[in-house]
Design an enzyme around this catalytic site. Structure first.
Site, PDB file in Angstrom:
ATOM      1  N   ASP A 187      -5.601  -0.535  -1.666  1.00 41.55           N
ATOM      2  CA  ASP A 187      -6.733  -1.156  -2.411  1.00 41.55           C
ATOM      3  C   ASP A 187      -8.055  -1.366  -1.792  1.00 41.55           C
ATOM      4  O   ASP A 187      -8.148  -1.506  -0.582  1.00 41.55           O
ATOM      5  CB  ASP A 187      -5.959  -2.571  -2.903  1.00 41.55           C
ATOM      6  CG  ASP A 187      -6.041  -3.434  -1.705  1.00 41.55           C
ATOM      7  OD1 ASP A 187      -5.462  -3.077  -0.513  1.00 41.55           O
ATOM      8  OD2 ASP A 187      -6.459  -4.500  -1.741  1.00 41.55           O
ATOM      9  N   PHE A 217     -13.547   3.674   4.702  1.00 41.51           N
ATOM     10  CA  PHE A 217     -12.667   2.760   4.120  1.00 41.51           C
ATOM     11  C   PHE A 217     -12.083   3.686   2.659  1.00 41.51           C
ATOM     12  O   PHE A 217     -13.281   4.000   1.864  1.00 41.51           O
ATOM     13  CB  PHE A 217     -13.326   1.844   3.777  1.00 41.51           C
ATOM     14  CG  PHE A 217     -12.344   0.561   2.989  1.00 41.51           C
ATOM     15  CD1 PHE A 217     -11.430  -0.002   3.976  1.00 41.51           C
ATOM     16  CD2 PHE A 217     -12.343   0.253   1.733  1.00 41.51           C
ATOM     17  CE1 PHE A 217     -10.549  -1.244   3.365  1.00 41.51           C
ATOM     18  CE2 PHE A 217     -11.190  -0.469   1.381  1.00 41.51           C
ATOM     19  CZ  PHE A 217     -10.391  -1.327   2.058  1.00 41.51           C
ATOM     20  N   VAL A 218     -11.055   3.809   2.682  1.00 38.23           N
ATOM     21  CA  VAL A 218     -10.255   4.647   1.548  1.00 38.23           C
ATOM     22  C   VAL A 218      -9.694   3.885   0.706  1.00 38.23           C
ATOM     23  O   VAL A 218      -9.177   2.645   0.935  1.00 38.23           O
ATOM     24  CB  VAL A 218      -9.501   5.759   1.970  1.00 38.23           C
ATOM     25  CG1 VAL A 218     -10.449   6.692   2.888  1.00 38.23           C
ATOM     26  CG2 VAL A 218      -8.478   5.419   2.895  1.00 38.23           C
ATOM     27  N   ARG A 276      -5.579   0.680  -6.666  1.00 34.78           N
ATOM     28  CA  ARG A 276      -4.286   1.226  -6.088  1.00 34.78           C
ATOM     29  C   ARG A 276      -3.815   2.328  -7.061  1.00 34.78           C
ATOM     30  O   ARG A 276      -3.052   3.103  -6.681  1.00 34.78           O
ATOM     31  CB  ARG A 276      -3.338   0.175  -6.185  1.00 34.78           C
ATOM     32  CG  ARG A 276      -3.408  -1.112  -4.928  1.00 34.78           C
ATOM     33  CD  ARG A 276      -2.192  -1.715  -4.993  1.00 34.78           C
ATOM     34  NE  ARG A 276      -2.436  -3.030  -4.135  1.00 34.78           N
ATOM     35  CZ  ARG A 276      -2.376  -3.317  -2.805  1.00 34.78           C
ATOM     36  NH1 ARG A 276      -2.198  -2.243  -1.898  1.00 34.78           N
ATOM     37  NH2 ARG A 276      -2.860  -4.420  -2.352  1.00 34.78           N
ATOM     38  N   ASP A 308       1.224   3.437   4.442  1.00 27.96           N
ATOM     39  CA  ASP A 308       0.002   4.039   3.949  1.00 27.96           C
ATOM     40  C   ASP A 308      -0.756   4.592   4.940  1.00 27.96           C
ATOM     41  O   ASP A 308      -1.176   5.731   4.974  1.00 27.96           O
ATOM     42  CB  ASP A 308      -0.654   3.181   2.766  1.00 27.96           C
ATOM     43  CG  ASP A 308      -1.067   1.967   3.411  1.00 27.96           C
ATOM     44  OD1 ASP A 308      -0.863   1.451   4.577  1.00 27.96           O
ATOM     45  OD2 ASP A 308      -1.606   1.233   2.583  1.00 27.96           O
ATOM     46  N   LYS A 366      -6.263   6.861  10.966  1.00 29.48           N
ATOM     47  CA  LYS A 366      -7.630   6.748  11.417  1.00 29.48           C
ATOM     48  C   LYS A 366      -7.700   6.310  12.662  1.00 29.48           C
ATOM     49  O   LYS A 366      -8.082   5.077  13.084  1.00 29.48           O
ATOM     50  CB  LYS A 366      -8.037   5.639  10.416  1.00 29.48           C
ATOM     51  CG  LYS A 366      -9.374   5.936   9.740  1.00 29.48           C
ATOM     52  CD  LYS A 366      -9.945   4.325   9.376  1.00 29.48           C
ATOM     53  CE  LYS A 366      -9.506   4.126   7.988  1.00 29.48           C
ATOM     54  NZ  LYS A 366     -10.231   2.625   7.462  1.00 29.48           N
ATOM     55  N   ASP A 411      -4.398   2.249  10.866  1.00 32.93           N
ATOM     56  CA  ASP A 411      -6.088   1.863  11.358  1.00 32.93           C
ATOM     57  C   ASP A 411      -6.219   1.238  12.741  1.00 32.93           C
ATOM     58  O   ASP A 411      -6.123   2.138  13.674  1.00 32.93           O
ATOM     59  CB  ASP A 411      -6.434   1.246  10.202  1.00 32.93           C
ATOM     60  CG  ASP A 411      -7.923   0.962  10.108  1.00 32.93           C
ATOM     61  OD1 ASP A 411      -8.575   1.691  10.592  1.00 32.93           O
ATOM     62  OD2 ASP A 411      -8.663   0.101   9.527  1.00 32.93           O
ATOM     63  N   GLY A 432       0.919  -1.225  -0.132  1.00 34.07           N
ATOM     64  CA  GLY A 432       0.016  -0.040  -0.222  1.00 34.07           C
ATOM     65  C   GLY A 432       0.909   1.268   0.079  1.00 34.07           C
ATOM     66  O   GLY A 432       0.477   2.334  -0.499  1.00 34.07           O
TER      67      GLY A 432
HETATM   68  P1  5GP Z   1      -4.335  -1.733  10.745  1.00 35.67           P
HETATM   69  O1  5GP Z   1      -3.428  -3.176  10.877  1.00 35.67           O
HETATM   70  O2  5GP Z   1      -3.708  -0.536  10.990  1.00 35.67           O
HETATM   71  O3  5GP Z   1      -5.604  -2.069  11.072  1.00 35.67           O
HETATM   72  O4  5GP Z   1      -4.283  -1.912   8.927  1.00 35.67           O
HETATM   73  C1  5GP Z   1      -3.341  -1.867   8.463  1.00 35.67           C
HETATM   74  C2  5GP Z   1      -3.527  -2.071   6.802  1.00 35.67           C
HETATM   75  O5  5GP Z   1      -5.009  -2.411   6.607  1.00 35.67           O
HETATM   76  C3  5GP Z   1      -3.050  -0.937   6.065  1.00 35.67           C
HETATM   77  O6  5GP Z   1      -1.846  -1.484   5.598  1.00 35.67           O
HETATM   78  C4  5GP Z   1      -3.930  -1.125   4.780  1.00 35.67           C
HETATM   79  O7  5GP Z   1      -3.500  -2.120   4.031  1.00 35.67           O
HETATM   80  C5  5GP Z   1      -5.288  -1.915   5.453  1.00 35.67           C
HETATM   81  N1  5GP Z   1      -6.132  -0.843   5.435  1.00 35.67           N
HETATM   82  C6  5GP Z   1      -6.540  -0.356   6.647  1.00 35.67           C
HETATM   83  N2  5GP Z   1      -7.602   0.803   6.467  1.00 35.67           N
HETATM   84  C7  5GP Z   1      -7.858   0.929   5.319  1.00 35.67           C
HETATM   85  C8  5GP Z   1      -8.694   1.616   4.313  1.00 35.67           C
HETATM   86  O8  5GP Z   1      -9.441   2.479   4.723  1.00 35.67           O
HETATM   87  N3  5GP Z   1      -8.613   1.469   3.172  1.00 35.67           N
HETATM   88  C9  5GP Z   1      -7.550   0.387   2.455  1.00 35.67           C
HETATM   89  N4  5GP Z   1      -7.755   0.113   1.282  1.00 35.67           N
HETATM   90  N5  5GP Z   1      -6.816  -0.461   3.437  1.00 35.67           N
HETATM   91  C10 5GP Z   1      -6.943  -0.137   4.926  1.00 35.67           C
END
Ligand code: 5GP
Length: 172
Positions: A156, A149-150, A162, A97, A128, A100, A41
């Site tokens: 992606d 969700f972006v 992407r 990227d 986020k 979350d 990402g």
């Molecule tokens: P986390 O482990 O912080 O929940 O999320 C990490 C991964 O989840 C990010 O590197 C990304 O690939 C995916 N992700 C989290 N939020 C989003 C979102 O809003 N859109 C997309 N496309 N991927 C997300």
């Protein structure tokens, strides 16, 4: 699926990435940092950001996956690729990227800390905070965004979108 609206335009992204490059330059100009991009990402953010770091530095990449094909984190993080550089005693900046739930970056940063870098900081394009589950925050943040969700600019949905030059929100 279609894009419902644009959250961040190409111009807004490029302007902020340039600012982040200047911030990193002030901090790391003399440190020959290793920038570690998180695949896949961060690919556009990483390469654009590096073009605004006009000092000696190295690149490496780490692969982590947690999302599967949906829009909800599975909570399980898998390392799909390790770094190739010896990080012992180096100044490391992880470039990702989005932060979350934080589970992916918690896992990745813990893994990299195990390699004994002199310092380790985290630079994310998007934060986020509404969905955070792990105890982690970024040192450098491009934009703090709402709980949507972006996609685009590397991010992606089911491996698509992407290549959008902006960040958008999908129609539900
Ligand atoms: P986390 O482990 O912080 O929940 O999320 C990490 C991964 O989840 C990010 O590197 C990304 O690939 C995916 N992700 C989290 N939020 C989003 C979102 O809003 N859109 C997309 N496309 N991927 C997300």
């Amino acid at each position: 699926m279609e894009i419902e609206r644009i959250l961040l335009t190409q111009e807004e992204l490029q302007a902020r990435v340039k600012e982040l490059g200047a911030v990193l330059s002030a901090e790391y100009a003399e440190k020959t940092p290793v920038f570690v991009g998180v695949l896949r990402g961060a690919v556009h953010f990483f390469t654009d950001l590096m073009l605004h770091f006009p000092h000696p530095c190295q690149y490496d990449f780490i692969g982590a996956a947690s999302y599967g094909d949906g829009t909800q984190s599975s909570g399980q993080v898998m390392l799909t690729k390790d770094v190739m550089t010896d990080l012992q005693g180096r100044h490391v900046v992880v470039v990702e990227d989005i932060l979350d739930t934080g589970l992916t970056l918690r896992f990745v940063t813990d893994w990299l800390k195990g390699k004994n870098p002199a310092s380790l900081k985290l630079c994310v394009l998007l934060d986020k905070p509404a969905r955070r589950r792990a105890d982690i925050s970024a040192d450098y943040i491009g934009f703090t965004i709402p709980n949507e969700f972006v996609v685009g600019y590397g991010l992606d949905y089911q491996e698509l979108y992407r290549n959008l030059p902006y960040i958008g929100i999908l129609k539900p």
